[in-house]
Design a protein around this motif. Structure first.
Motif, mmCIF file in Angstrom:
data_model
loop_
_atom_site.group_PDB
_atom_site.id
_atom_site.type_symbol
_atom_site.label_atom_id
_atom_site.label_comp_id
_atom_site.label_asym_id
_atom_site.label_seq_id
_atom_site.Cartn_x
_atom_site.Cartn_y
_atom_site.Cartn_z
ATOM 1 N N THR A 189 6.049 4.250 7.038
ATOM 2 C CA THR A 189 5.963 5.285 6.001
ATOM 3 C C THR A 189 7.337 5.549 5.391
ATOM 4 O O THR A 189 7.495 5.624 4.168
ATOM 5 C CB THR A 189 5.396 6.588 6.588
ATOM 6 O OG1 THR A 189 4.074 6.339 7.091
ATOM 7 C CG2 THR A 189 5.332 7.686 5.539
ATOM 8 N N ARG A 224 7.594 12.364 -1.009
ATOM 9 C CA ARG A 224 7.621 10.898 -1.013
ATOM 10 C C ARG A 224 6.934 10.335 0.224
ATOM 11 O O ARG A 224 6.197 9.343 0.142
ATOM 12 C CB ARG A 224 9.068 10.406 -1.072
ATOM 13 C CG ARG A 224 9.756 10.620 -2.412
ATOM 14 C CD ARG A 224 11.192 10.129 -2.342
ATOM 15 N NE ARG A 224 11.878 10.263 -3.609
ATOM 16 C CZ ARG A 224 13.171 10.015 -3.791
ATOM 17 N NH1 ARG A 224 13.920 9.632 -2.752
ATOM 18 N NH2 ARG A 224 13.727 10.157 -4.977
ATOM 19 N N ILE A 247 6.944 -0.608 -2.620
ATOM 20 C CA ILE A 247 7.611 0.655 -2.934
ATOM 21 C C ILE A 247 7.212 1.138 -4.327
ATOM 22 O O ILE A 247 6.956 2.327 -4.548
ATOM 23 C CB ILE A 247 9.142 0.482 -2.818
ATOM 24 C CG1 ILE A 247 9.541 0.346 -1.339
ATOM 25 C CG2 ILE A 247 9.873 1.655 -3.459
ATOM 26 C CD1 ILE A 247 11.003 -0.006 -1.126
ATOM 27 N N VAL A 262 3.777 2.641 -4.104
ATOM 28 C CA VAL A 262 3.785 3.975 -3.518
ATOM 29 C C VAL A 262 4.231 5.012 -4.545
ATOM 30 O O VAL A 262 3.717 6.136 -4.579
ATOM 31 C CB VAL A 262 4.696 4.003 -2.270
ATOM 32 C CG1 VAL A 262 4.954 5.435 -1.810
ATOM 33 C CG2 VAL A 262 4.065 3.197 -1.142
ATOM 34 N N LYS A 318 3.175 10.540 -0.131
ATOM 35 C CA LYS A 318 2.649 9.489 -1.004
ATOM 36 C C LYS A 318 2.554 8.166 -0.252
ATOM 37 O O LYS A 318 1.558 7.437 -0.376
ATOM 38 C CB LYS A 318 3.536 9.343 -2.233
ATOM 39 C CG LYS A 318 3.503 10.547 -3.160
ATOM 40 C CD LYS A 318 4.587 10.513 -4.215
ATOM 41 C CE LYS A 318 4.308 9.452 -5.269
ATOM 42 N NZ LYS A 318 5.262 9.570 -6.402
ATOM 43 N N ALA A 319 3.565 7.840 0.544
ATOM 44 C CA ALA A 319 3.527 6.610 1.330
ATOM 45 C C ALA A 319 2.420 6.656 2.372
ATOM 46 O O ALA A 319 1.721 5.663 2.608
ATOM 47 C CB ALA A 319 4.881 6.359 1.994
ATOM 48 N N SER A 320 2.230 7.804 2.996
ATOM 49 C CA SER A 320 1.170 7.953 3.999
ATOM 50 C C SER A 320 -0.203 7.772 3.363
ATOM 51 O O SER A 320 -1.095 7.142 3.954
ATOM 52 C CB SER A 320 1.270 9.333 4.656
ATOM 53 O OG SER A 320 0.222 9.545 5.570
ATOM 54 N N LEU A 375 8.516 2.568 3.112
ATOM 55 C CA LEU A 375 7.878 2.509 1.801
ATOM 56 C C LEU A 375 8.207 3.726 0.945
ATOM 57 O O LEU A 375 8.044 3.685 -0.281
ATOM 58 C CB LEU A 375 6.360 2.376 1.959
ATOM 59 C CG LEU A 375 5.876 1.104 2.654
ATOM 60 C CD1 LEU A 375 4.364 1.040 2.671
ATOM 61 C CD2 LEU A 375 6.440 -0.138 1.969
ATOM 62 N N ALA A 376 8.656 4.802 1.568
ATOM 63 C CA ALA A 376 9.044 5.996 0.820
ATOM 64 C C ALA A 376 10.528 5.977 0.449
ATOM 65 O O ALA A 376 11.039 6.980 -0.046
ATOM 66 C CB ALA A 376 8.731 7.250 1.630
#
Length: 346
Positions: free
Chosen positions: A40, A261, A218, A221, A264-266, A43-44
């Motif tokens: 997570t 952020r 990324i 995301v 959003k990744a989660s 990617l955030a």
């Protein structure tokens, strides 16, 4: 600028992340939630702080994540005599050119592993501040850009252990999340003996994703939709830390941005192109607790920052109702949100 067609779809993201997750979990036994949080943060576009007692696999987790991605990796062993120039680099006089030449330090890599970061002095720790926030290094009036993607994965021992220094507040605030691995279950420890007993699983670990794939993920995301009500929910959680009687230092606006952020990744890791209040709730402790400073009275009462964040989550009203618009991938985000109302923790 990346266009919609150049972004990875949620299907691509799920497949790539699944490969990386399986690779890391082959090394870190019985800790799927820790591995998920690490992905997570990656990617955030954040940085990860792994804090725990020696011997539970902090460095192993950092190495496994780095080796699972085909990108440049540097490892810095933090010691009391480490200098800031060992991290950022140094300018050396070139006799032939009769000018100074910059020699990049260990920070010039896509994934930087900082092992036992709190064994170095605060002066050396501060050498990471510009790199972690602005993804650049300034030396002798020149600015040098760091490669992308860029992530610092740092490990630290508890402050109470001998030979450690507490991280400065500004340093902790630049880590998106903090995670503690904890001791494995007896079953996981038995499996670890079978797998790790003869040879280190890191020896056979091969990259399962490329750096350019991570960059596309990324971008994907970034396109995850977050409703205004959920943004306000994140702000309410962070604002509550600034007025809580058990805290003498609350979370910063940077913490709010990191929380959003990470949510959003989660959501993307769960196959959704829209965020839910659950995404914010489930990450609040990991993203906020390490930035907070309890009061002296709270410490006497053995109140931890994690407990305070949990209490704030319980007290803060959760937004309800469907999202007003869709994200970029699944096409039925608003409907799904209406069918699955957010839950309260506890």
């Amino acid at each position: 600028m990346t266009t919609y067609d150049e972004r990875a779809s949620l299907t691509d993201l799920t497949a790539t992340v699944e490969r990386v997750r399986s690779s890391v979990e082959g090394v870190i036994e019985g800790k799927p939630e820790v591995v998920r949080l690490s992905l997570t943060v990656l990617l955030a576009e954040g940085h990860l702080l792994i804090e725990d007692v020696p011997g539970v696999g902090k460095t192993m987790l950092a190495k496994a994540l780095a080796r699972s991605i085909d990108c440049s990796v540097r490892r810095i062993q933090f010691t009391p005599d480490l200098l800031p120039s060992d991290i950022t680099g140094v300018s050396i006089w070139d006799q032939q050119r009769r000018d100074f030449e910059f020699k990049p330090g260990a920070i010039f890599a896509q994934i930087v592993i900082g092992d036992e970061i709190n064994r170095a002095s605060p002066k050396t720790q501060s050498a990471l501040l510009e790199s972690m926030e602005e993804r650049q290094v300034t030396m002798d009036g020149q600015t040098y850009e760091l490669p992308s993607p860029f992530m610092v994965v740092a490990t630290q021992n508890p402050v109470e252990m001998e030979g450690t220094y507490p991280l400065p507040e500004a340093q902790r605030d630049r880590f998106m999340a903090r995670v503690s691995i904890g001791y494995p279950s007896p079953e996981a420890e038995l499996r670890m003996l079978d797998v790790h007993g003869g040879v280190s699983p890191l020896d056979d670990l091969q990259p399962v994703a490329h750096a350019h794939e991570i960059l596309k993920l990324i971008e994907a995301v970034r396109g995850v939709h977050v409703a205004e009500s959920i943004q306000r929910y994140a702000v309410d959680l962070v604002s509550a830390t600034r007025t809580h009687p058990d805290l003498r230092l609350g979370a910063s606006p940077r913490a709010t941005l990191h929380l959003l952020r990470a949510a959003k990744a989660s959501a993307a890791l769960s196959g959704r192109d829209y965020a839910l209040p659950d995404d914010v709730q489930n990450l609040a402790v990991a993203v906020l607790a390490h930035r907070l400073l309890p009061t002296a009275q709270a410490q006497l009462n053995r109140r931890t920052s994690e407990q305070v964040v949990e209490e704030i989550i319980q007290r803060t009203p959760v937004p309800a109702g469907p999202q007003p618009q869709r994200g970029f991938g699944l096409g039925n985000g608003a409907q799904a949100y209406g069918q699955q109302p957010p839950r309260r923790l506890g």
